[in-house]
Write a protein that holds these residues in place. Structure first.
Motif, PDB file in Angstrom:
ATOM      1  N   UNK A  64      17.915  15.307   4.099  1.00  0.00           N
ATOM      2  CA  UNK A  64      17.180  15.961   5.040  1.00  0.00           C
ATOM      3  C   UNK A  64      17.882  17.398   5.166  1.00  0.00           C
ATOM      4  N   UNK A  65      17.056  18.409   5.756  1.00  0.00           N
ATOM      5  CA  UNK A  65      17.709  19.712   5.729  1.00  0.00           C
ATOM      6  C   UNK A  65      18.838  19.838   6.487  1.00  0.00           C
ATOM      7  N   UNK A  66      19.166  18.945   7.615  1.00  0.00           N
ATOM      8  CA  UNK A  66      20.256  19.026   8.520  1.00  0.00           C
ATOM      9  C   UNK A  66      20.101  20.115   9.721  1.00  0.00           C
ATOM     10  N   UNK A  67      20.023  19.610  10.631  1.00  0.00           N
ATOM     11  CA  UNK A  67      19.749  20.187  11.949  1.00  0.00           C
ATOM     12  C   UNK A  67      21.290  20.844  12.771  1.00  0.00           C
ATOM     13  N   UNK A  68      21.185  21.679  13.436  1.00  0.00           N
ATOM     14  CA  UNK A  68      22.435  22.126  14.156  1.00  0.00           C
ATOM     15  C   UNK A  68      23.153  21.042  14.740  1.00  0.00           C
ATOM     16  N   UNK A  78       8.311   9.801   1.365  1.00  0.00           N
ATOM     17  CA  UNK A  78       8.538  11.035   2.342  1.00  0.00           C
ATOM     18  C   UNK A  78       8.726  10.442   3.737  1.00  0.00           C
ATOM     19  N   UNK A  79       9.596  10.923   4.486  1.00  0.00           N
ATOM     20  CA  UNK A  79      10.002  10.355   5.845  1.00  0.00           C
ATOM     21  C   UNK A  79       9.856  11.454   6.914  1.00  0.00           C
ATOM     22  N   UNK A  80       9.039  11.001   7.996  1.00  0.00           N
ATOM     23  CA  UNK A  80       9.125  11.695   9.303  1.00  0.00           C
ATOM     24  C   UNK A  80       9.029  10.735  10.449  1.00  0.00           C
ATOM     25  N   UNK A  81       9.644  11.364  11.603  1.00  0.00           N
ATOM     26  CA  UNK A  81       9.730  10.822  12.717  1.00  0.00           C
ATOM     27  C   UNK A  81       8.900  11.353  13.852  1.00  0.00           C
ATOM     28  N   UNK A  82       7.792  12.219  13.347  1.00  0.00           N
ATOM     29  CA  UNK A  82       6.854  13.032  14.308  1.00  0.00           C
ATOM     30  C   UNK A  82       7.453  14.447  14.325  1.00  0.00           C
ATOM     31  N   UNK A  83       6.941  14.820  15.604  1.00  0.00           N
ATOM     32  CA  UNK A  83       7.515  16.316  15.794  1.00  0.00           C
ATOM     33  C   UNK A  83       8.961  16.522  15.575  1.00  0.00           C
ATOM     34  N   UNK A  84       9.639  17.581  15.001  1.00  0.00           N
ATOM     35  CA  UNK A  84      10.785  17.682  14.922  1.00  0.00           C
ATOM     36  C   UNK A  84      11.818  17.639  15.859  1.00  0.00           C
ATOM     37  N   UNK A  85      12.646  17.239  16.051  1.00  0.00           N
ATOM     38  CA  UNK A  85      13.515  17.296  16.986  1.00  0.00           C
ATOM     39  C   UNK A  85      13.184  16.756  18.629  1.00  0.00           C
ATOM     40  N   UNK A  86      12.317  15.905  18.301  1.00  0.00           N
ATOM     41  CA  UNK A  86      11.627  15.466  19.660  1.00  0.00           C
ATOM     42  C   UNK A  86      12.146  14.017  19.841  1.00  0.00           C
ATOM     43  N   UNK A  87      12.746  13.893  21.001  1.00  0.00           N
ATOM     44  CA  UNK A  87      13.087  12.565  21.179  1.00  0.00           C
ATOM     45  C   UNK A  87      12.557  11.959  22.676  1.00  0.00           C
ATOM     46  N   UNK A  88      11.164  12.529  22.905  1.00  0.00           N
ATOM     47  CA  UNK A  88      10.409  12.162  24.069  1.00  0.00           C
ATOM     48  C   UNK A  88       9.972  10.831  24.356  1.00  0.00           C
ATOM     49  N   UNK A  89      10.170   9.705  23.232  1.00  0.00           N
ATOM     50  CA  UNK A  89       9.689   8.625  22.989  1.00  0.00           C
ATOM     51  C   UNK A  89       8.314   8.384  23.975  1.00  0.00           C
TER      52      UNK A  89
END
Length: 295
Positions: free
Chosen positions: A101-105, A188-199
């Motif tokens: 992955x690109x790596x988030x802050x 290819x991996x996704x968890x949905x919208x990036x940096x979204x932990x709204x569950x």
């Protein structure tokens, strides 16, 4: 559809080993652990390294796929990472998947004093990271310098002379990352919208996932690649939650994701408290009903 499970590297090995064995015995196709120096909600808790964890997992299992979710340039250098990957993959006898992955802050940057990067700079760095990692693993002999990395006189052994390179699973939600997935990825991996932990309920996230699926298919076509050769993996419990809340919810989610075009579904081993709080029995019941006998 293939099914996987994430085991957070939070337990001492005696307890952790039992969970890795259990994931295999339940019939999961692959099991993953996170690659962070510290991790958002558990920064004040025990947190072990991914490479030693996967080495131990390789030694206590026989057939289940093992994966990093995901290695990033935030604190990894491609040459060093390549050496670690090949070592673990040797112990695992070819079962390792390298998530990238690109790596988030976050902590992985700040605790080492790394500079804050713009999204464009992170994407540039990720391009260089994946390209160099692939070059070291495939060619072995590398001598090149970029704006981001130096690999001076690298002679990497064992060489990939037989043409095999351990699989890359590239996490991406935008066009540049999807292009990397199409060029270098087996998954290819996704968890949905990036940096979204709204569950949120999965049905609320599906429009985004369908758009992302179209995007990664377009990236494959642009690269002249058959989109059907790229596996598409969804990591649950971030933007979409409740999937392991009950056996029925797990079954419904698996069916809906498969119908949409996903080939793999990964959930988290339920914990007694947040994050990923849930009932372990749901994972056991799903596996006994749908995965038993597959391994």
């Amino acid at each position: 559809m293939k099914h996987g499970i994430v085991l957070l590297p939070e337990h001492r090995w005696k307890a952790a080993a039992e969970r890795w064995r259990a994931a295999e015995q339940l019939g999961y196709d692959h099991a993953w652990t996170y690659d962070h120096l510290m991790w958002r909600w558990l920064a004040d808790r025990p947190w072990y390294g991914s490479i030693p964890t996967l080495t131990g997992a390789a030694a206590v299992t026989r057939a289940i796929g093992l994966g990093i979710l995901v290695a990033t340039p935030n604190f990894r250098h491609p040459v060093v990472l390549a050496k670690d990957l090949v070592s673990v993959d040797d112990i695992a006898e070819g079962r390792l998947v390298c998530g990238l992955g690109a790596g988030a802050p976050g902590y992985d940057v700040s605790i080492l004093g790394g500079a804050a990067l713009t999204p464009r700079a992170r994407a540039d760095r990720f391009d260089a990271f994946v390209e160099l990692l692939d070059a070291v693993l495939v060619r072995g002999d590398v001598d090149e310098t970029s704006a981001w990395y130096t690999a001076s006189g690298v002679t990497f052994h064992p060489r990939a002379g037989d043409g095999r390179r351990l699989p890359f699973a590239v996490a991406a939600t935008g066009p540049r990352g999807m292009a990397l997935a199409a060029r270098f990825g087996q998954i290819w991996i996704t968890s949905g919208p990036p940096a979204d932990f709204g569950t949120r309920p999965l049905r609320e996230v599906m429009p985004v996932l369908r758009k992302q699926l179209r995007g990664v298919e377009a990236a494959c076509e642009h690269e002249g690649r058959d989109p059907g050769t790229l596996r598409r993996l969804f990591v649950a419990d971030a933007s979409a939650g409740g999937i392991t809340g009950s056996l029925g919810a797990y079954e419904d989610a698996a069916g809906e994701l498969e119908e949409a075009g996903f080939t793999d579904l990964v959930v988290h081993w339920p914990r007694p408290e947040p994050p990923y709080q849930g009932d372990e029995q749901v994972v056991v019941d799903f596996a006994e009903k749908h995965l038993a006998g597959e391994r």
